[in-house]
Design a protein around this motif. Structure first.
Motif, PDB file in Angstrom:
ATOM      1  N   THR B  63       0.877  -1.358  -0.156  1.00 45.57           N
ATOM      2  CA  THR B  63       0.207   0.152   0.109  1.00 45.57           C
ATOM      3  C   THR B  63       0.744   1.570   0.326  1.00 45.57           C
ATOM      4  OG1 THR B  63       0.311  -0.194   2.244  1.00 45.57           O
ATOM      5  CG2 THR B  63      -2.166  -0.791   0.952  1.00 45.57           C
ATOM      6  N   GLY B  64       0.143   2.494  -0.409  1.00 45.88           N
ATOM      7  CA  GLY B  64       1.683   3.413  -0.801  1.00 45.88           C
ATOM      8  C   GLY B  64       1.884   3.627  -1.561  1.00 45.88           C
ATOM      9  N   GLY B  65       2.731   4.903  -1.768  1.00 44.58           N
ATOM     10  CA  GLY B  65       2.991   4.443  -2.735  1.00 44.58           C
ATOM     11  C   GLY B  65       3.357   4.510  -3.988  1.00 44.58           C
ATOM     12  N   ALA B  67       2.514   0.851  -3.818  1.00 44.41           N
ATOM     13  CA  ALA B  67       1.924  -0.493  -4.333  1.00 44.41           C
ATOM     14  C   ALA B  67       1.790  -1.004  -5.193  1.00 44.41           C
ATOM     15  CB  ALA B  67       0.417   0.115  -3.768  1.00 44.41           C
ATOM     16  N   ASP B  68       2.076   0.081  -6.419  1.00 38.31           N
ATOM     17  CA  ASP B  68       1.912  -0.821  -8.141  1.00 38.31           C
ATOM     18  C   ASP B  68       3.510  -1.910  -7.762  1.00 38.31           C
ATOM     19  OD1 ASP B  68       0.250  -0.120  -7.669  1.00 38.31           O
ATOM     20  OD2 ASP B  68       0.516   1.645  -9.855  1.00 38.31           O
ATOM     21  N   LYS B  71       3.768  -5.056  -5.425  1.00 39.45           N
ATOM     22  CA  LYS B  71       2.751  -6.085  -6.381  1.00 39.45           C
ATOM     23  C   LYS B  71       3.281  -6.415  -6.779  1.00 39.45           C
ATOM     24  CE  LYS B  71      -0.939  -3.952  -4.688  1.00 39.45           C
ATOM     25  NZ  LYS B  71      -2.290  -2.718  -4.408  1.00 39.45           N
ATOM     26  N   THR B 260       7.790   7.223 -12.667  1.00 39.02           N
ATOM     27  CA  THR B 260       6.508   7.319 -14.256  1.00 39.02           C
ATOM     28  C   THR B 260       5.812   8.500 -13.863  1.00 39.02           C
ATOM     29  OG1 THR B 260       6.724   5.375 -14.198  1.00 39.02           O
ATOM     30  CG2 THR B 260       4.854   6.471 -15.095  1.00 39.02           C
ATOM     31  N   GLN B 261       5.303   8.861 -12.500  1.00 38.64           N
ATOM     32  CA  GLN B 261       4.738  10.279 -12.310  1.00 38.64           C
ATOM     33  C   GLN B 261       5.312  11.957 -13.182  1.00 38.64           C
ATOM     34  OE1 GLN B 261       3.809   9.773  -8.930  1.00 38.64           O
ATOM     35  NE2 GLN B 261       4.295  11.282  -7.629  1.00 38.64           N
ATOM     36  N   GLU B 290       2.876   1.657 -17.649  1.00 36.11           N
ATOM     37  CA  GLU B 290       1.510   3.033 -17.387  1.00 36.11           C
ATOM     38  C   GLU B 290       2.251   4.017 -18.012  1.00 36.11           C
ATOM     39  OE1 GLU B 290       2.619   0.590 -15.403  1.00 36.11           O
ATOM     40  OE2 GLU B 290       3.234   1.142 -13.581  1.00 36.11           O
ATOM     41  N   ASP B 293       0.739   3.734 -21.249  1.00 31.33           N
ATOM     42  CA  ASP B 293      -0.691   4.486 -21.334  1.00 31.33           C
ATOM     43  C   ASP B 293      -0.982   6.214 -21.428  1.00 31.33           C
ATOM     44  OD1 ASP B 293      -0.912   2.102 -22.362  1.00 31.33           O
ATOM     45  OD2 ASP B 293      -1.109   1.054 -19.872  1.00 31.33           O
ATOM     46  N   GLY B 294       0.086   6.200 -20.105  1.00 35.50           N
ATOM     47  CA  GLY B 294      -0.777   7.411 -19.529  1.00 35.50           C
ATOM     48  C   GLY B 294       0.091   8.561 -20.939  1.00 35.50           C
TER      49      GLY B 294
END
Lengths: 285, 422
Positions: B63-65, B67-68, B71, B260-261, B290, B293-294
């Motif tokens: 969880t949190g920033g 998380a991806d 996972k 990425t962001q 991503e 995609d983004g």
């Protein structure tokens, strides 16, 4: 070159103003530091993103929709939860909204994941004499002006607005005058959330939509409010633009790694020399 | 694999039971009794089992920033685990032992990662460790592992600063990030010999800063003209002033680093402000689905480097057997392509497995020495550690987004497209 930096700063400032308008209202009127505000913006962004990705609705058309959905959510949160402790010291409400924010933040992380998503719609930019102005930022600038103007008008002329001001001035007296204080609190919080939702809709085009940004938004909202001053509707707009222009020039002259620091230094100086901010009224700091 | 909160016991049957029963006080009391009884039985059976199970502990950012990313590691660990246990486990000196992963969610909080590593070692008594995502958090957990002398495999730490602290127990599957920048400079100079002016803008954070600094330093040494070399603070929401300045320098190559962001925002602002160059590199943007995609069309033409790409084809003596087999299984289960994080995470546990098999014992010091002397080919590529614990440099793929797809430009044996100018 300097003109481009100034233009960058003004449009960036408009984005900051968008972030801060609703936050400033809630802080100024309810004396509640709404830690949920950043996540509200992100939620508005997700609503807009999915409306665009699944239903093909243009993000601009989603501004009022996302705003209204968030209004409903904000109204319910205030009515059902925050109103129970709203008369307590500011630390209590801060802790409560902080906790609520953790719930919303992690809920969004689980449902939407933290993977950045974006409305891949390029609105393009226009160029006046070599100065580039991106349309999406112009839209958010207009939105910031419109929201501030609307809020100003509502507060000045409408019954609800006058009631909000009355409650802020003296809660007990307002109650004696027949104002339903709980209701007014919930409406004010709802309006703050509406602003967050509307900002989120525009931001879905400008920034990647990801829960990672929620902390950054709330941080900016704080700085803008301190610079602009609490309790003053145009304060958030002025504070936002001042911060945007300063960060833009600081990034240009001192290098981008110092831009944010300069914004915080300005905030500190203002806290020491003029705690009510540039446009704030005395007694609101 | 099970994911546990710090309050819970290692073995799961009691957890669910407790959760469901804890509605009223009375039931909670009963569940506590039941829980203790079950915990006790677990404890007894575990002590009996403990000898036959190899426990690998790992703090994950679920969880949190991050998380991806957490996972992704979880998915890859799980793939490896199922394969190993299906084959009867790891061969320890002639005896097959099943493997168990003990994972905790550290909520993307570095401090918590350190505490949980401590807990994994002292209270869960794991035999070995696998590090969480990224150089920063790997550094924290590796420090704890070193103190207890527990070998730790790191799948996503490529910054030298993690490995140059004199730690003996850390082994990373990624090659040093300087390897990436050198390969890139050589390749671009060959493809576009006119490339002279380079602009570098990096995020002021462990990995992105290391990459930006490594490129600007390398570029100066190679005689490039570095016209812009700056870092941006973590939490920057706007890059307009940096990009306006870069634009005025008219560079031939724009090299940007970040997560990425940040890179999505940078690329978008580049387009808004009309900033472009024949070569635009973003590290490690295109290595992530991503990113593409983004950005949609704006991703086209962006180059990057990566530690791994599924176009590679290694035959290997590990649980997967070949790159292709890993890729096929992954796509079948997940429905999309794996990226380097997935592959490297699975490779890290292969390293641990090979080390244990070579040592023929669970003795940590012996396993540590065995890993240090490994020289193997995995589905991920060859792995051989330098004395500091990093996988030694090899030819890392240079990639480019072309028509929304990631193509490999280099090295020649896995290349599937020609480089295109922006």
């Amino acid at each position: 070159m300097e003109l481009q930096i100034l233009a960058n700063g003004i449009v960036l400032g408009a984005l900051y103003a968008c972030i801060a308008v609703g936050f400033s209202l809630v802080w100024g009127v309810l004396n509640v530091i709404n830690m949920l505000h950043g996540s509200f913006i992100i939620l508005g962004g997700y609503i807009t993103f999915f409306a665009w990705a699944r239903l093909g609705i243009h993000p601009i058309a989603m501004i009022p929709v996302a705003g209204m959905i968030l209004y409903g959510l904000g109204y319910m949160v205030q009515r059902g939860v925050i109103n129970k402790v709203v008369t307590q010291p500011v630390l209590i409400t801060l802790t409560l909204t902080f906790g609520l924010d953790m719930i919303l933040y992690n809920f969004m992380n689980v449902v939407f994941t933290a993977t950045p998503q974006r409305v891949t719609l390029e609105l393009g930019s226009f160029d006046i004499g070599g100065i580039f102005m991106p349309w999406d930022r112009i839209v958010s600038m207009l939105l910031a002006f419109a929201l501030t103007g609307l809020l100003y008008w509502v507060m000045r002329t409408s019954r609800v607005g006058r009631a909000i001001v009355a409650v802020r001035m003296d809660r007990d007296a307002a109650a004696l005058m027949g104002i339903r204080v709980d209701q007014i609190y919930a409406i004010t919080f709802g309006i703050g959330a509406f602003m967050a939702g509307a900002a989120g809709a525009v931001f879905a085009v400008v920034f990647p939509v990801t829960t990672n940004l929620s902390g950054l938004y709330i941080g900016k909202a704080f700085v803008v409010c301190v610079i602009g001053g609490l309790g003053s509707v145009p304060g958030a707009l002025v504070g936002g633009i001042v911060l945007g222009v300063i960060e833009s020039f600081a990034g240009h002259w001192l290098g981008p790694q110092h831009a944010i620091t300069v914004g915080f230094v300005l905030m500190l100086i203002l806290l020491i020399t003029r705690p009510s901010g540039l446009l704030g009224k005395k007694g609101y700091e | 694999m099970e994911i546990l909160n710090s309050k819970e016991m290692i073995y799961s049957p009691t957890e669910n039971r407790e959760e469901k029963l804890s509605i009223t006080g009375r039931v909670t009391f009963l569940s506590m009794v039941a829980g203790s009884v079950l915990a006790l039985t677990n404890f007894i059976s575990n002590s009996a089992l403990a000898e036959d199970v190899i426990k690998i502990g790992t703090p994950l950012a679920l969880t949190g920033g991050l998380a991806d990313e957490g996972k992704k590691q979880q998915i890859a660990y799980d793939m490896w685990l199922r394969r190993v246990n299906a084959a009867g486990g790891i061969n320890v000196g002639g005896k097959k032992m099943k493997v168990k992963l003990v994972a905790y969610d550290y909520q993307t909080d570095g401090k918590r990662a350190g505490q949980l590593t401590e807990k994994l070692i002292t209270s869960d008594k794991v035999h070995f460790l696998a590090a969480p995502f990224g150089s920063g958090h790997t550094k924290i957990t590796a420090g704890v592992a070193e103190r207890h002398g527990v070998p730790i495999v790191a799948s996503t730490a490529s910054s030298l600063s993690v490995y140059n602290q004199g730690f003996k127990n850390i082994f990373g599957t990624l090659a040093p990030n300087t390897g990436m920048t050198e390969a890139m400079m050589k390749f671009f100079k060959k493809k576009l010999p006119g490339t002279q002016k380079v602009a570098v803008l990096g995020r002021d954070d462990v990995f992105p800063r290391a990459m930006a600094k490594s490129l600007s330093k390398g570029a100066r040494n190679r005689g490039f003209d570095v016209v812009y070399d700056e870092l941006y603070a973590v939490g920057t929401l706007d890059h307009a002033s940096s990009l306006s300045k870069i634009k005025s320098e008219k560079p031939d190559w724009i090299y940007l680093t970040g997560y990425t962001q940040d890179l999505i925002l940078l690329r978008k602002q580049m387009s808004d402000l009309g900033v472009t160059a024949p070569i635009v590199t973003m590290v490690t943007g295109p290595a992530y689905k991503e990113f593409v995609d983004g950005l949609g069309k704006l991703a086209d033409g962006v180059t990057s480097s990566s530690w791994w790409h599924h176009a590679t084809d290694y035959k290997s003596d590990d649980v997967f057997g070949s790159t292709k087999a890993f890729y096929t299984q992954f796509v079948k289960e997940q429905g999309h392509d794996p990226d380097y994080v997935h592959a490297s995470a699975a490779a890290a546990l292969i390293v641990l497995q090979k080390g244990i098999e070579k040592a023929g014992t669970l003795n940590r010091a012996k396993v540590r020495d065995a890993i240090a002397s490994l020289d193997i080919v995995t589905f991920f590529g060859p792995i051989k550690f330098s004395p500091n614990g990093m996988n030694q440099v090899r030819d890392l793929p240079i990639i480019q987004v072309q028509k929304g797809k990631v193509s490999v430009l280099h090295p020649a044996d896995i290349k599937n497209a020609e480089m295109q100018k922006m």
